[in-house]
Enzyme design. Structure first.
Site, short mmCIF file in Angstrom:
data_model
loop_
_atom_site.label_atom_id
_atom_site.label_comp_id
_atom_site.label_asym_id
_atom_site.label_seq_id
_atom_site.Cartn_x
_atom_site.Cartn_y
_atom_site.Cartn_z
N GLY A 160 0.56 -1.31 -0.20
CA GLY A 160 0.09 -0.09 0.00
C GLY A 160 1.06 1.38 -0.32
N HIS A 161 1.39 1.01 0.90
CA HIS A 161 2.34 2.41 1.06
C HIS A 161 3.54 2.41 -0.33
CE1 HIS A 161 3.08 1.57 5.61
NE2 HIS A 161 2.37 2.75 5.19
N GLN A 187 -0.19 10.52 17.95
CA GLN A 187 -1.22 10.39 17.58
C GLN A 187 -1.60 9.23 18.29
OE1 GLN A 187 0.63 10.30 14.05
NE2 GLN A 187 -0.15 7.79 12.94
N ASP A 192 -6.94 5.49 5.35
CA ASP A 192 -7.32 6.57 6.12
C ASP A 192 -7.69 7.61 5.79
OD1 ASP A 192 -5.41 4.85 7.66
OD2 ASP A 192 -4.21 5.16 6.40
N SER A 245 0.04 -1.52 8.38
CA SER A 245 0.98 -2.25 8.82
C SER A 245 1.10 -2.56 10.45
CB SER A 245 1.84 -1.12 9.33
OG SER A 245 2.24 0.00 8.35
#
Length: 326
Positions: free
Chosen positions: A46-47, A71, A177, A218
């Site tokens: 994905g990254h 966060q 996200d 992750s």
């Protein structure tokens, strides 16, 4: 983090703000475009899809790796969050695209330390924090913000700092996200940021496991083999809601279909000795983040897309996912 502690890599590693700013000034002087992919490491495809998109669209691409304490709430997984820098660097060295005979690979990795990014110090307990923080009022308490009330304050703060240091032409975030990405785009608009401006903050479709559709994350590394076998329950539930919505059902009926599917999967998981529970499933206006009316059967007035999102606990791992409708 000192240079001596960093693994070897053919990609230049910028371990201080001054080094990153010098690198960026050189890019300015050469009139080269710069893409930024902000990450917390533990890279997966994905990254890497964001990195490849940046390589296609920019002369230079920098990947930042920083596990952001602001966060994580005090009870969350900051200490155990996967840190895999040698493997991350190895994956990045394999990323390559060719644009008009120009072979592009990642140009730099920005690896700031905590003291660099939080000169006034940082504490996971918001009540004990000192210094300057960024909050996007009115857009941080819905959806994920309802379960993690200070999460987006930490995200907005660290991304503002990264933008200030790197001054990217373009920045890339994943749709998984979605609330984070949309909130950051609004932040760029509200703060009048030129690097990037709102139109150059790009949201890239979620990368999924080709076999069962699980969104790559992750945190998937936390799952046991048994937990992994049921981890796509949330995506299946969202698909059930999407199907009902597409067929013209009201929002409440669509959400109920998702919750019913999730409830059945939870029962089956419990029988197998797997702990799983649904956190939430909701539909929100993609522009305002407001919850849709329960009887709504169409997109909000103005044609903004609807974000169908949710979260589920599988064991001790909290997974999120979403589908954009419209």
């Amino acid at each position: 983090m000192s240079i001596g502690t960093l693994p070897e890599s053919p990609i230049p590693m910028l371990s201080s703000i001054s080094a990153c700013r010098a690198w960026r000034q050189d890019a300015f002087d050469q009139k080269k475009t710069v893409g930024l992919v902000p990450t917390m490491g533990a890279l997966h495809d994905g990254h890497l899809s964001l990195v490849r998109r940046s390589l296609h669209e920019n002369d230079l691409t920098v990947v930042s790796i920083f596990v952001n304490p602001a966060q994580f709430a005090p009870h969350e997984d900051l200490g155990t969050y996967p840190r895999t820098l040698p493997g991350d660097l190895e994956q990045l060295t394999r990323q390559q695209v060719t644009v008009s005979h120009d072979v592009r690979t990642p140009s730099a990795v920005f690896l700031p330390g905590i003291q660099d990014m939080y000169p006034s110090g940082i504490h996971q307990d918001v009540a004990l924090q000192k210094g300057t923080f960024v909050e996007v009022k009115g857009y941080s308490h819905q959806m994920e913000g309802a379960s993690r009330p200070h999460f987006f304050r930490g995200v907005a703060t660290i991304v503002t700092k990264l933008f200030n240091v790197v001054q990217p032409t373009n920045a890339y975030f994943g749709q998984k996200d979605i609330q984070q990405a949309l909130l950051l785009r609004r932040m760029c608009r509200d703060l009048l940021l030129p690097h990037p401006d709102p139109d150059h903050l790009h949201i890239i479709p979620t990368k999924r496991d080709p076999l069962d559709g699980l969104a790559l994350s992750s945190r998937n590394a936390y799952l046991s083999a048994e937990e992994r076998s049921v981890a796509n329950t949330l995506y299946k539930a969202l698909q059930a809601a999407e199907s009902e919505w597409t067929a013209g059902k009201a929002k409440d009926a669509s959400i109920r279909a998702a919750e019913d599917l999730a409830a059945g999967a939870v029962k089956e998981a419990v029988v197998r000795g797997i702990e799983m529970r649904l956190d939430y499933i909701e539909m929100n206006n993609a522009n305002t983040f407001e919850v849709l009316d329960g009887q709504s059967q169409r997109q909000p007035v103005g044609g903004e897309p609807v974000v169908l999102s949710g979260a589920v606990w599988v064991g001790k791992t909290r997974l999120i996912d979403n589908i954009v409708l419209g």
